[in-house]
Design a protein around this motif. Structure first.
Motif, PDB file in Angstrom:
ATOM      1  N   UNK A 218      16.212 -20.816   7.748  1.00  0.00           N
ATOM      2  CA  UNK A 218      15.798 -22.186   8.054  1.00  0.00           C
ATOM      3  C   UNK A 218      14.371 -22.434   7.572  1.00  0.00           C
ATOM      4  N   UNK A 219      13.510 -21.437   7.738  1.00  0.00           N
ATOM      5  CA  UNK A 219      12.108 -21.562   7.345  1.00  0.00           C
ATOM      6  C   UNK A 219      11.933 -21.195   5.881  1.00  0.00           C
ATOM      7  N   UNK A 220      10.806 -21.606   5.310  1.00  0.00           N
ATOM      8  CA  UNK A 220      10.480 -21.230   3.936  1.00  0.00           C
ATOM      9  C   UNK A 220      10.315 -19.714   3.832  1.00  0.00           C
ATOM     10  N   UNK A 221      10.673 -19.160   2.673  1.00  0.00           N
ATOM     11  CA  UNK A 221      10.616 -17.716   2.431  1.00  0.00           C
ATOM     12  C   UNK A 221       9.457 -17.380   1.502  1.00  0.00           C
ATOM     13  N   UNK A 222       8.865 -16.213   1.720  1.00  0.00           N
ATOM     14  CA  UNK A 222       7.796 -15.743   0.848  1.00  0.00           C
ATOM     15  C   UNK A 222       8.374 -15.361  -0.508  1.00  0.00           C
ATOM     16  N   UNK A 223       7.774 -15.876  -1.578  1.00  0.00           N
ATOM     17  CA  UNK A 223       8.149 -15.498  -2.938  1.00  0.00           C
ATOM     18  C   UNK A 223       6.902 -15.079  -3.689  1.00  0.00           C
ATOM     19  N   UNK A 224       7.085 -14.204  -4.663  1.00  0.00           N
ATOM     20  CA  UNK A 224       5.964 -13.746  -5.493  1.00  0.00           C
ATOM     21  C   UNK A 224       6.293 -14.012  -6.955  1.00  0.00           C
ATOM     22  N   UNK A 225       5.422 -14.750  -7.617  1.00  0.00           N
ATOM     23  CA  UNK A 225       5.579 -15.063  -9.035  1.00  0.00           C
ATOM     24  C   UNK A 225       4.471 -14.388  -9.831  1.00  0.00           C
ATOM     25  N   UNK A 226       4.749 -14.144 -11.093  1.00  0.00           N
ATOM     26  CA  UNK A 226       3.706 -13.704 -12.012  1.00  0.00           C
ATOM     27  C   UNK A 226       3.281 -14.890 -12.859  1.00  0.00           C
ATOM     28  N   UNK A 227       1.986 -15.099 -13.009  1.00  0.00           N
ATOM     29  CA  UNK A 227       1.497 -16.191 -13.854  1.00  0.00           C
ATOM     30  C   UNK A 227       0.491 -15.628 -14.853  1.00  0.00           C
TER      31      UNK A 227
ATOM     32  N   UNK B  73      -1.800 -12.823 -13.062  1.00  0.00           N
ATOM     33  CA  UNK B  73      -1.994 -12.850 -11.622  1.00  0.00           C
ATOM     34  C   UNK B  73      -0.642 -12.798 -10.913  1.00  0.00           C
ATOM     35  N   UNK B  74      -0.692 -12.289  -9.696  1.00  0.00           N
ATOM     36  CA  UNK B  74       0.449 -12.409  -8.789  1.00  0.00           C
ATOM     37  C   UNK B  74       0.212 -13.629  -7.911  1.00  0.00           C
ATOM     38  N   UNK B  75       1.188 -14.511  -7.861  1.00  0.00           N
ATOM     39  CA  UNK B  75       1.076 -15.745  -7.080  1.00  0.00           C
ATOM     40  C   UNK B  75       2.006 -15.627  -5.875  1.00  0.00           C
ATOM     41  N   UNK B  76       1.431 -15.652  -4.693  1.00  0.00           N
ATOM     42  CA  UNK B  76       2.214 -15.579  -3.450  1.00  0.00           C
ATOM     43  C   UNK B  76       2.313 -16.965  -2.833  1.00  0.00           C
ATOM     44  N   UNK B  77       3.523 -17.378  -2.530  1.00  0.00           N
ATOM     45  CA  UNK B  77       3.749 -18.698  -1.954  1.00  0.00           C
ATOM     46  C   UNK B  77       4.995 -18.631  -1.080  1.00  0.00           C
ATOM     47  N   UNK B  78       5.263 -19.702  -0.382  1.00  0.00           N
ATOM     48  CA  UNK B  78       6.524 -19.848   0.331  1.00  0.00           C
ATOM     49  C   UNK B  78       7.350 -20.900  -0.387  1.00  0.00           C
TER      50      UNK B  78
ATOM     51  N   UNK C  77     -10.737 -17.359  -9.755  1.00  0.00           N
ATOM     52  CA  UNK C  77     -11.756 -18.398  -9.612  1.00  0.00           C
ATOM     53  C   UNK C  77     -11.083 -19.728  -9.261  1.00  0.00           C
ATOM     54  N   UNK C  78     -11.905 -20.718  -8.922  1.00  0.00           N
ATOM     55  CA  UNK C  78     -11.366 -22.051  -8.654  1.00  0.00           C
ATOM     56  C   UNK C  78     -10.649 -22.590  -9.887  1.00  0.00           C
ATOM     57  N   UNK C  79     -11.185 -22.270 -11.070  1.00  0.00           N
ATOM     58  CA  UNK C  79     -10.540 -22.720 -12.300  1.00  0.00           C
ATOM     59  C   UNK C  79      -9.170 -22.059 -12.477  1.00  0.00           C
ATOM     60  N   UNK C  80      -9.061 -20.790 -12.082  1.00  0.00           N
ATOM     61  CA  UNK C  80      -7.762 -20.109 -12.146  1.00  0.00           C
ATOM     62  C   UNK C  80      -6.741 -20.828 -11.272  1.00  0.00           C
ATOM     63  N   UNK C  81      -7.171 -21.244 -10.077  1.00  0.00           N
ATOM     64  CA  UNK C  81      -6.246 -21.961  -9.197  1.00  0.00           C
ATOM     65  C   UNK C  81      -5.842 -23.305  -9.793  1.00  0.00           C
TER      66      UNK C  81
ATOM     67  N   UNK D  53      -5.740 -23.992 -13.024  1.00  0.00           N
ATOM     68  CA  UNK D  53      -4.858 -23.702 -14.163  1.00  0.00           C
ATOM     69  C   UNK D  53      -3.457 -23.312 -13.691  1.00  0.00           C
ATOM     70  N   UNK D  54      -3.390 -22.515 -12.623  1.00  0.00           N
ATOM     71  CA  UNK D  54      -2.081 -22.117 -12.097  1.00  0.00           C
ATOM     72  C   UNK D  54      -1.319 -23.324 -11.563  1.00  0.00           C
ATOM     73  N   UNK D  55      -2.018 -24.217 -10.874  1.00  0.00           N
ATOM     74  CA  UNK D  55      -1.392 -25.434 -10.358  1.00  0.00           C
ATOM     75  C   UNK D  55      -0.844 -26.278 -11.496  1.00  0.00           C
ATOM     76  N   UNK D  56      -1.617 -26.413 -12.558  1.00  0.00           N
ATOM     77  CA  UNK D  56      -1.165 -27.195 -13.715  1.00  0.00           C
ATOM     78  C   UNK D  56       0.053 -26.550 -14.365  1.00  0.00           C
TER      79      UNK D  56
END
Length: 577
Positions: free
Chosen positions: A19-28, A35-40, A317-321, A323-326
């Protein structure tokens, strides 16, 4: 002017009570750095928000819309373990799928739990090859009286389809599930499952006689079998599937195993959307007047946190975040964390409170992530890292009652996921890692039959010379080391089998000698290629020990290292002959 037969399709499968969001790990990849990107991702409130958006857009565009579930709603988290399907019914009914097919785990606890679930939901639940002609008339609850269960129609000799208006035509949905259900699940003895392909083919013939050409098969057969069905059965427009947790879409750049979305087999697209409600399949589909798909655009879509964590060899860095968001924004398979607040509140207030103590009860600290894979792979040549530890826990618990125990044997499908680094809670084990509260069973078996068990289970898992039941049958052991060469002739693939004695020596298993092992009640009943365990000289259920209970007991011992020991699995790839 030709009619425009367009369909907006949303689909999920193998949600397993997440029911809840699950932890996933992506490579970017950001420039020269990875980088390893951890999100739900996902969860039912996020799926609900996306489905509501798609329904509104379809209505605005005067376009037909379907939302389908490819089966296996049950098991997987404490939401099922504690509420036994009633929470699933409440939440899924809120989502209002147009149809759901029965998966093997939906009937793993027998017919009664499934019947109680179907009685609580308002949408159709389907299994065209489920034959209830011999259902016991005296038991309660029964499946036969449930009007929203679309099953095999014995009088007509076909599966019951769901028929819906589709512009100036009609569209039919046929729900089909595993015909090997008795080998992989635990339906009641009075319930039969007929050959899947034949049932679909015969049902399609009758639909075509009624002039219906737009036919969707909602399948819980698995990716490979869906492709075989598309090739073997004429008249299918589209297959929406489940069972194999196949993520479809272009996610390779993020390090996720995936296959192309909507692969066409014999002109029929085959769709699936991963697992655990992490992704929602979304497709825009065009049909011609004869039901053939002429255009399909779509992807499985992850639904990620807007705020995620990046980790790498150097701090992000903030720029990395940015860039990853984009990078994520540009990907067609990435959506964000919009959610249905009403559904979120329902889950938080009606179901979470009963589970909170289990979610907060820390059992152990895991020093690193222990990966689970059902089959050996190039990355993990000896297979799962966590399944052998589960086998070890079974051995330790059972030996307290049976001091002359020789080995433990467990199937890969009984372990549901990897064990993440960090704190491990009671809920992690009981709800996610080992959600099946199976009793442990000890038995005495001759070496010749033990060899047959191991080869048969591996052959089944890899479809090597046999039609298997899925990779979940692959065997993991403790104090039993095997060498399997799949290139050898059938019956001769287990080239070496050794047992670890208490003095530390490995000794060859002798065919005519008897050994004492422990497995779960599932495998000792001969499921999924473990038929030879029925040749045991005796079987005895152990008192007060279940599979998750044994593992929790082992985790509670601080002096037991949570690291895989000497590899028990030595595997040479099969030949698929």
């Amino acid at each position: 002017m030709s009619m425009n037969y367009r369909l907006t399709l949303a689909h999920i499968n193998d949600t397993h009570s997440h029911f809840d969001a699950s932890l996933v790990r992506l490579k970017v990849q950001l420039g020269q750095r990875q980088f390893s990107l951890a999100s739900h991702s996902g969860g039912y409130p996020r799926i609900a928000a996306q489905v509501q958006r798609l329904r509104a857009e379809a209505e605005l565009n005067n376009q037909e819309m379907l939302f389908l579930h490819g089966g296996d709603s049950f098991h997987g988290t404490l939401f099922y373990s504690h509420f036994k399907g009633q929470a699933n019914a409440r939440v899924l009914d809120y989502l209002r799928p147009d149809a759901m097919v029965i998966g093997n785990h939906d009937i793993d606890d027998g017919n009664a739990t499934l019947a109680n679930f179907i009685a609580k939901v308002s949408f159709p639940v389907m299994a065209a090859n489920m034959d209830l002609a011999r259902e016991d008339l005296h038991k309660q609850p029964r499946l036969t009286p449930l009007a929203n269960l679309l099953r095999f129609d014995n009088a007509a000799g076909i599966g019951q389809p769901l028929i819906k208006p589709f512009y100036d035509k009609q569209l039919a949905i046929i729900g089909i599930t595993l015909d090997q259900m008795k080998r992989v699940a635990r339906p009641d003895p009075d319930t039969e499952f007929l050959p899947a392909f034949d049932t679909v083919a015969n049902t399609i013939k009758q639909l075509q006689q009624q002039g219906i050409r737009h036919i969707i098969v909602l399948s819980h057969l698995g990716y490979d079998m869906d492709k075989c069905m598309a090739d073997a059965v004429d008249g299918i427009s589209l297959i929406v599937g489940g069972h194999t947790h196949t993520l479809m879409g272009d996610f390779a750049e993020f390090g996720l195993p995936c296959v192309p979305y909507g692969e066409f087999i014999n002109g029929v697209p085959v769709l699936q959307a991963g697992k655990h409600a992490e992704a929602l399949g979304i497709a825009d589909i065009a049909f011609d007047a004869d039901g053939k798909v002429t255009q399909l655009n779509g992807s499985s879509c992850l639904m990620l946190d807007r705020h995620f964590m990046l980790s790498g060899d150097t701090p992000a860095t903030e720029q990395d975040y940015r860039d990853a968001t984009e990078l994520l924004h540009q990907h067609s398979g990435i959506l964000w964390d919009e959610q249905d607040e009403q559904l979120k509140e329902l889950i938080d207030t009606e179901f979470h409170p009963a589970l909170r103590s289990m979610e907060q009860q820390v059992i152990a600290m895991v020093p690193r992530t222990l990966a689970h894979t059902r089959l050996p792979s190039q990355r993990l040549p000896h297979g799962s890292e966590i399944a052998p530890l589960v086998s070890q826990s079974m051995y330790m618990a059972a030996r307290e009652q049976l001091p002359n125990l020789d080995f433990a044997l467990h199937n890969a499908g009984g372990v549901r996921q990897s064990l993440e680094q960090g704190e491990v809670t009671f809920a992690d084990i009981m709800g996610r890692l080992l959600p099946f509260e199976l009793p442990l069973v000890c038995y005495e078996i001759q070496g010749v039959h033990l060899k047959q068990v191991l080869e048969s289970a591996i052959n089944e898992a890899t479809n090597n010379s046999v039609i298997g039941t899925g990779a979940g049958s692959f065997p993991y052991t403790h104090r039993l080391r095997y060498f399997y060469d799949g290139t050898q002739a059938l019956g001769h693939r287990l080239v070496k089998l050794e047992l670890l004695r208490d003095n530390g020596d490995w000794c060859e298993v002798i065919e005519q000698q008897s050994y004492i092992g422990v497995s779960t009640s599932y495998t000792t009943s001969g499921k999924e290629g473990y038929d030879a365990l029925l040749q045991a000289q005796w079987q005895r259920s152990l008192t007060d020990i279940t599979l998750p209970g044994a593992f929790i007991r082992m985790l509670s011992h601080d002096d037991i290292p949570l690291e895989p020991a000497i590899p028990m699995v030595n595997y040479i790839s099969h030949r698929n002959s």
